[in-house]
Design an enzyme around this catalytic site. Structure first.
Site, PDB file in Angstrom:
ATOM      1  CD  GLU A  52      49.409  54.250  67.270  1.00  0.00           C
ATOM      2  OE1 GLU A  52      49.795  53.518  66.343  1.00  0.00           O
ATOM      3  OE2 GLU A  52      49.626  55.480  67.302  1.00  0.00           O
ATOM      4  CB  SER A 221      61.855  81.415  34.327  1.00  0.00           C
ATOM      5  OG  SER A 221      61.126  80.216  34.327  1.00  0.00           O
TER       6      SER A 221
END
Length: 366
Positions: A52, A221
């Site tokens: 805007e 992991s």
């Protein structure tokens, strides 16, 4: 130009910010008088002026009595920039046409209400479906606080992502691979498993001129990632995260010394808990992840319920072979009614390949 023409122009403008505004939404705005555009703009960068205010800055003539078309409800709170509602009222704009409603609790109807109370005519939900399609990532992230995950893979006509020897370069053509680079630019993170790193030694960056590379996330992991891998060697150039479940503190310290952020997110088996990892990444501001994993990571992600969308590239090739790799491994479901369900959102031809876009309808969770 009609209201529809002007809102569609705002949608076009919003797309110009794609990949640069995260974790903010992409937004476009047009200011018009008597169907003539007198100013237009879009949200170009996170932390920069909103659409805007950029449209107001581009005005060719005073906006007194004009209409603003904006793809997302104007903000009404102070953040990195002042409220857009203030700027709209200061310009004397008399009508605001809004596409999407903002689910951000700081806005969520308050922006429209501020304008209405000041005497501005507000029309909401105009071309809402098209405007909503601009921001699935933002809507997910602002309401759930976890990244929007897009599972991407390329496969042959017979559903193979690699031959039985593991060779996968290249399944798709150059045009499809370039499209993947644009996807990497669009999302804040890119995630793979340690298997992909060990097999391919990828960079996981964006190779488009002017593109933005995502944060690299490796699920590893046991912290097996080789120190001489390209991921480790370029960790100071590209932000890199390694998530683990049972790595030693000494190994974690070695990786951190290379500039890598190491995250412990362990499940009861010492594997990476993907749901917990998403919570951590979301708290760090990552709103979206392109999942480029192999079959194991894809299966784990689907099982954990973290996937919102799938992008599937299909090449006009057949590899054959029962040992050739597939996009999703694991035990699989026992019956068809247990299948993970998706809704087709788009089909497009990219060079000689097809790109299918799916939204997840049903998630399989533990």
């Amino acid at each position: 130009m009609t209201d529809e023409d002007l809102m569609r122009r705002a949608i076009e403008l919003a797309e110009k910010g794609r990949g640069w505004t995260n974790p903010n939404p992409v937004v476009g705005a047009v200011i018009a008088k008597d169907g003539r555009i007198i100013g237009e703009g879009y949200h170009a960068r996170c932390g920069g002026l909103h659409a805007e205010r950029n449209a107001i800055a581009a005005l060719k003539e005073p906006a007194q009595g004009a209409v603003m078309y904006v793809t997302l409800e104007p903000c009404c709170h102070y953040g990195k920039t002042p409220p857009c509602t203030e700027a709209i009222l200061e310009q004397g704009i008399v009508r605001v046409v809004i596409g999407s409603r903002d689910p951000n609790p700081k806005v969520a109807g308050k922006g429209a209400e501020v304008l209405k109370k000041a005497g501005v005519t507000v029309e909401e939900d105009f071309l809402r479906e098209e405007c909503d399609r601009l921001n699935p990532v933002f809507f997910h992230y602002i309401t759930r606080g976890t990244p929007y995950v897009v599972m991407k893979y390329a496969m042959t006509l017979d559903g193979k992502i690699a031959t039985r020897t593991g060779a996968s370069q290249w399944i798709t053509g150059e045009a499809a691979r370039e499209q993947v680079q644009r996807l990497r630019h669009q999302y804040m993170g890119i995630m793979v498993g340690i298997g992909t790193v060990m097999a391919d030694d990828p960079m996981l960056n964006v190779r488009l001129e002017g593109g933005k590379s995502p944060v690299r996330i490796i699920c590893d992991s046991r912290l097996r990632i080789p120190r001489n891998s390209r991921i480790c060697q370029t960790a100071r150039e590209y932000p890199t995260i390694v998530a683990h479940g049972q790595g030693s503190p000494e190994t974690a310290a070695e990786l951190e010394a290379l500039g890598i952020q190491v995250i412990l997110a362990a499940d009861e088996n010492g594997q990476v808990d993907l749901r917990r990892l998403m919570e951590i990444l979301g708290s760090q501001g990552l709103d979206s992840i392109l999942l480029e994993g192999g079959g194991e990571l894809n299966e784990a992600a689907l099982r954990a319920g973290i996937v919102q969308e799938a992008r599937v590239f299909i090449a006009p090739k057949i590899f054959g072979g029962s040992q050739a790799k597939t996009p999703v491994t694991g035990a699989g479901v026992l019956t068809p009614k247990e299948a993970k369900l998706f809704s087709l959102k788009g089909v497009s031809q990219v060079g000689e390949d097809l790109m299918l876009e799916y939204q997840v309808l049903k998630r399989c969770v533990k």
